[in-house]
Design a protein around this motif. Structure first.
Motif, mmCIF file in Angstrom:
data_model
loop_
_atom_site.group_PDB
_atom_site.id
_atom_site.type_symbol
_atom_site.label_atom_id
_atom_site.label_comp_id
_atom_site.label_asym_id
_atom_site.label_seq_id
_atom_site.Cartn_x
_atom_site.Cartn_y
_atom_site.Cartn_z
ATOM 1 N N ILE A 1 43.425 -30.868 -34.194
ATOM 2 C CA ILE A 1 42.089 -30.944 -34.121
ATOM 3 C C ILE A 1 41.212 -32.260 -34.481
ATOM 4 C CG2 ILE A 1 39.889 -29.823 -34.707
ATOM 5 C CD1 ILE A 1 41.471 -26.986 -34.570
ATOM 6 N N VAL A 2 41.979 -32.283 -35.637
ATOM 7 C CA VAL A 2 41.252 -33.582 -36.470
ATOM 8 C C VAL A 2 41.660 -34.715 -35.795
ATOM 9 C CG1 VAL A 2 41.446 -34.930 -38.569
ATOM 10 C CG2 VAL A 2 41.821 -32.520 -38.918
ATOM 11 N N VAL A 3 42.832 -34.926 -35.427
ATOM 12 C CA VAL A 3 43.195 -36.136 -34.490
ATOM 13 C C VAL A 3 42.421 -36.225 -33.306
ATOM 14 C CG1 VAL A 3 44.848 -37.224 -33.056
ATOM 15 C CG2 VAL A 3 45.644 -36.281 -35.338
ATOM 16 N N LYS A 4 42.268 -35.151 -32.687
ATOM 17 C CA LYS A 4 41.403 -35.295 -31.282
ATOM 18 C C LYS A 4 39.850 -35.654 -31.732
ATOM 19 C CE LYS A 4 41.913 -34.501 -26.980
ATOM 20 N NZ LYS A 4 42.815 -35.542 -26.048
ATOM 21 N N LEU A 5 39.467 -35.004 -32.754
ATOM 22 C CA LEU A 5 38.158 -35.426 -33.206
ATOM 23 C C LEU A 5 37.973 -37.047 -33.284
ATOM 24 C CD1 LEU A 5 36.893 -32.356 -35.253
ATOM 25 C CD2 LEU A 5 35.616 -33.374 -33.359
ATOM 26 N N ASP B 1 37.714 -31.068 -25.983
ATOM 27 C CA ASP B 1 39.038 -30.457 -26.464
ATOM 28 C C ASP B 1 39.148 -30.379 -27.906
ATOM 29 O OD1 ASP B 1 39.673 -31.147 -23.941
ATOM 30 O OD2 ASP B 1 40.758 -32.956 -24.263
ATOM 31 N N ALA B 2 38.598 -30.950 -28.842
ATOM 32 C CA ALA B 2 38.519 -30.720 -30.246
ATOM 33 C C ALA B 2 37.911 -29.199 -30.523
ATOM 34 C CB ALA B 2 38.099 -31.794 -30.945
ATOM 35 N N ILE B 3 36.710 -29.092 -29.786
ATOM 36 C CA ILE B 3 36.159 -27.829 -30.127
ATOM 37 C C ILE B 3 36.835 -26.748 -29.728
ATOM 38 C CG2 ILE B 3 33.802 -26.953 -29.188
ATOM 39 C CD1 ILE B 3 32.535 -29.445 -29.553
ATOM 40 N N LEU B 4 37.284 -26.894 -28.264
ATOM 41 C CA LEU B 4 38.061 -25.892 -27.804
ATOM 42 C C LEU B 4 39.329 -25.618 -28.262
ATOM 43 C CD1 LEU B 4 37.593 -26.821 -23.950
ATOM 44 C CD2 LEU B 4 36.496 -24.913 -25.314
ATOM 45 N N SER B 5 40.053 -26.470 -29.332
ATOM 46 C CA SER B 5 41.187 -26.358 -29.842
ATOM 47 C C SER B 5 40.705 -25.194 -30.996
ATOM 48 C CB SER B 5 41.815 -27.558 -30.335
ATOM 49 O OG SER B 5 42.493 -28.268 -29.072
ATOM 50 N N CYS B 6 39.566 -25.687 -31.520
ATOM 51 C CA CYS B 6 38.928 -24.940 -32.523
ATOM 52 C C CYS B 6 39.197 -23.223 -32.410
ATOM 53 C CB CYS B 6 37.593 -25.259 -33.186
ATOM 54 S SG CYS B 6 37.509 -26.691 -33.848
ATOM 55 N N SER B 7 38.804 -22.972 -31.201
ATOM 56 C CA SER B 7 38.667 -21.603 -30.675
ATOM 57 C C SER B 7 40.142 -21.095 -30.692
ATOM 58 C CB SER B 7 38.076 -21.393 -29.085
ATOM 59 O OG SER B 7 38.905 -22.092 -28.344
ATOM 60 N N VAL B 8 41.174 -22.003 -30.232
ATOM 61 C CA VAL B 8 42.661 -21.691 -30.260
ATOM 62 C C VAL B 8 43.064 -21.324 -31.545
ATOM 63 C CG1 VAL B 8 44.889 -22.220 -29.706
ATOM 64 C CG2 VAL B 8 43.413 -23.133 -28.117
ATOM 65 N N LEU B 9 42.687 -22.203 -32.520
ATOM 66 C CA LEU B 9 43.007 -21.985 -33.894
ATOM 67 C C LEU B 9 42.401 -20.638 -34.316
ATOM 68 C CD1 LEU B 9 44.348 -23.052 -36.626
ATOM 69 C CD2 LEU B 9 42.115 -24.425 -37.191
ATOM 70 N N LEU B 10 41.131 -20.487 -34.077
ATOM 71 C CA LEU B 10 40.399 -19.231 -34.706
ATOM 72 C C LEU B 10 41.218 -17.838 -34.128
ATOM 73 C CD1 LEU B 10 38.063 -17.918 -36.136
ATOM 74 C CD2 LEU B 10 36.707 -18.033 -34.023
ATOM 75 N N SER B 11 41.641 -17.957 -32.812
ATOM 76 C CA SER B 11 42.391 -16.826 -32.125
ATOM 77 C C SER B 11 43.525 -16.607 -32.734
ATOM 78 C CB SER B 11 42.346 -16.985 -30.745
ATOM 79 O OG SER B 11 43.529 -18.097 -30.570
ATOM 80 N N MET B 12 44.435 -17.671 -33.393
ATOM 81 C CA MET B 12 45.596 -17.534 -33.958
ATOM 82 C C MET B 12 45.440 -16.865 -35.426
ATOM 83 S SD MET B 12 47.111 -21.468 -33.358
ATOM 84 C CE MET B 12 48.421 -21.152 -34.164
ATOM 85 N N ILE B 13 44.263 -17.259 -36.007
ATOM 86 C CA ILE B 13 43.786 -16.674 -37.491
ATOM 87 C C ILE B 13 43.750 -15.125 -37.352
ATOM 88 C CG2 ILE B 13 42.715 -16.727 -39.344
ATOM 89 C CD1 ILE B 13 42.404 -19.818 -38.844
ATOM 90 N N ILE B 14 42.856 -14.926 -36.327
ATOM 91 C CA ILE B 14 42.486 -13.515 -35.960
ATOM 92 C C ILE B 14 43.702 -12.607 -35.761
ATOM 93 C CG2 ILE B 14 41.143 -12.066 -34.296
ATOM 94 C CD1 ILE B 14 39.301 -14.080 -34.120
#
Length: 377
Positions: free
Chosen positions: A133-137, A165-178
């Motif tokens: 996510i950081v790289v994509k941002l 993509d970076a913003i959407l990847s954040c949603s992926v990361l959030l779903s993983m944590i959940i």
């Protein structure tokens, strides 16, 4: 001198686009590898689709390079104004790739909802996705900035897509944590969310490029800049009918009408128009291929009164936006002027109304009226 300056700008622009695109390709390939590995190991459709999205970004950068290379080709006999518009075709291809990736992601996500499979996330996978996510941002900000610097619609579109993509990847990361904390699997639904955003971004890119290809109203800032430059020239009394013809990014040709006193000689007019061309190119990069001249009555009081009367009559109509280029020959009994009309009225109807009104005011005069469309701000 102008052509040499254009060539230098074209070469430098091409190099900047290629350099930026290569950086984008390298970064996206690394991201594809990491995300695909994590996605396959953890059986996560959301991460796999994120990897596919990065792959489409890499392909987009390849297309952008090809477009820049072809667009920078020197003008020739067959295409005397160059190949700059090829870049718009490359932008359309980029948009099509993004839309395809989005549709594919949507279909795969629906399949996962119908036949769900449990994902297996780990701390390492979370760290990798977060780093991605950081790289994509950073990549998105860099590419978008370079796109603005060199005025490349393809680069600006790629940069915006990377930020999305970076913003959407954040949603992926959030779903993983959940999932790890509460055991609730949202990845297929996150995949649908990602796909919808991808398709939306692709459609917006395509529509923006179509507007460039079809031709759109010129930016008011550019029109005002041209008026400011030209009006600064001595003897210029008015600037009208600004038209810009685009043949690719940073390849703009234009035409304009200027109002000059009727006391000037042809030599004076030639000197003034040449200076205007040089000033406009040096300050904006726009090449004025044509400068039309309107003659302005400077010593005829009767003509001045006619101008005021006719202008008041013409501008009494809501659809008449501007009157300019007025000149009256009181000896030969002729008058001429241009009127800018809106798209709310047909030209034939507007002409009929104006002719009848001018004839009623000055029946002894022959009126030459030119109707201009409202094409510039």
């Amino acid at each position: 001198m102008q052509e040499e300056d254009i060539d230098v700008l074209t070469v430098n622009r091409e190099k900047a686009i290629v350099k930026t695109s290569v950086i984008g390709i390298i970064a996206n390939i690394f991201l594809v590898g990491f995300k695909a590995f994590v996605g396959l190991v953890s059986n996560s459709i959301a991460i796999i689709l994120d990897a596919v999205n990065n792959l489409s970004d890499a392909l987009s950068s390849v297309v952008t390079i090809i477009g820049a290379k072809l667009g920078a080709k020197q003008p020739d006999k067959k295409h005397p104004l160059g190949y700059g518009r090829i870049e718009y075709i490359s932008s359309m291809i980029v948009a099509a790739l993004v839309i395809y990736a989005g549709i594919t992601a949507f279909v795969e996500s629906i399949k996962k909802i119908i036949t769900p499979e449990a994902a297996e996330y780990s701390t390492v996978s979370i760290i990798i996705v977060a780093a991605a996510i950081v790289v994509k941002l950073l990549l998105g900000l860099y590419v978008k900035k370079q796109g603005k610097v060199v005025n490349s619609s393809a680069l600006k579109a790629s940069g915006s897509d990377a930020l999305f993509d970076a913003i959407l990847s954040c949603s992926v990361l959030l779903s993983m944590i959940i999932y790890l904390v509460w055991g609730i699997s949202l990845e297929a639904y996150v995949g649908i969310l990602i796909s919808c955003f991808i398709v939306k971004a692709g459609l917006e890119m395509m529509l923006d490029t179509l507007n460039d290809i079809i031709g759109k109203r010129e930016d008011a800032e550019i029109s005002n800049k041209l008026r400011e430059i030209i009006s600064a020239e001595d003897q210029v009394l008015g600037v009208y009918d600004i038209t810009i013809f685009n043949y690719g990014p940073n390849k703009n040709y234009g035409s304009v009408h200027v109002e000059l006193p009727d006391t000037l000689s042809v030599d004076d007019v030639d000197r003034i128009t040449r200076k205007i061309q040089v000033d406009v190119f040096q300050k904006t990069g726009i090449i004025l291929t044509g400068i039309g001249i309107y003659s302005f009555n400077t010593s005829d009081d009767e003509a001045a009164k006619m101008r005021n009367t006719i202008q008041k009559t013409v501008l009494s109509h809501d659809w008449a936006l501007q009157m300019h280029g007025f000149y009256a020959d009181t000896e030969k009994k002729t008058l001429r002027f241009d009127t800018v009309i809106s798209f709310d009225i047909e030209k034939a109807e507007a002409m009929q109304i104006l002719r009848s009104e001018i004839t009623a005011l000055y029946p002894d005069y022959e009126a030459i009226i030119v109707l201009d469309s409202d094409i510039s701000d």
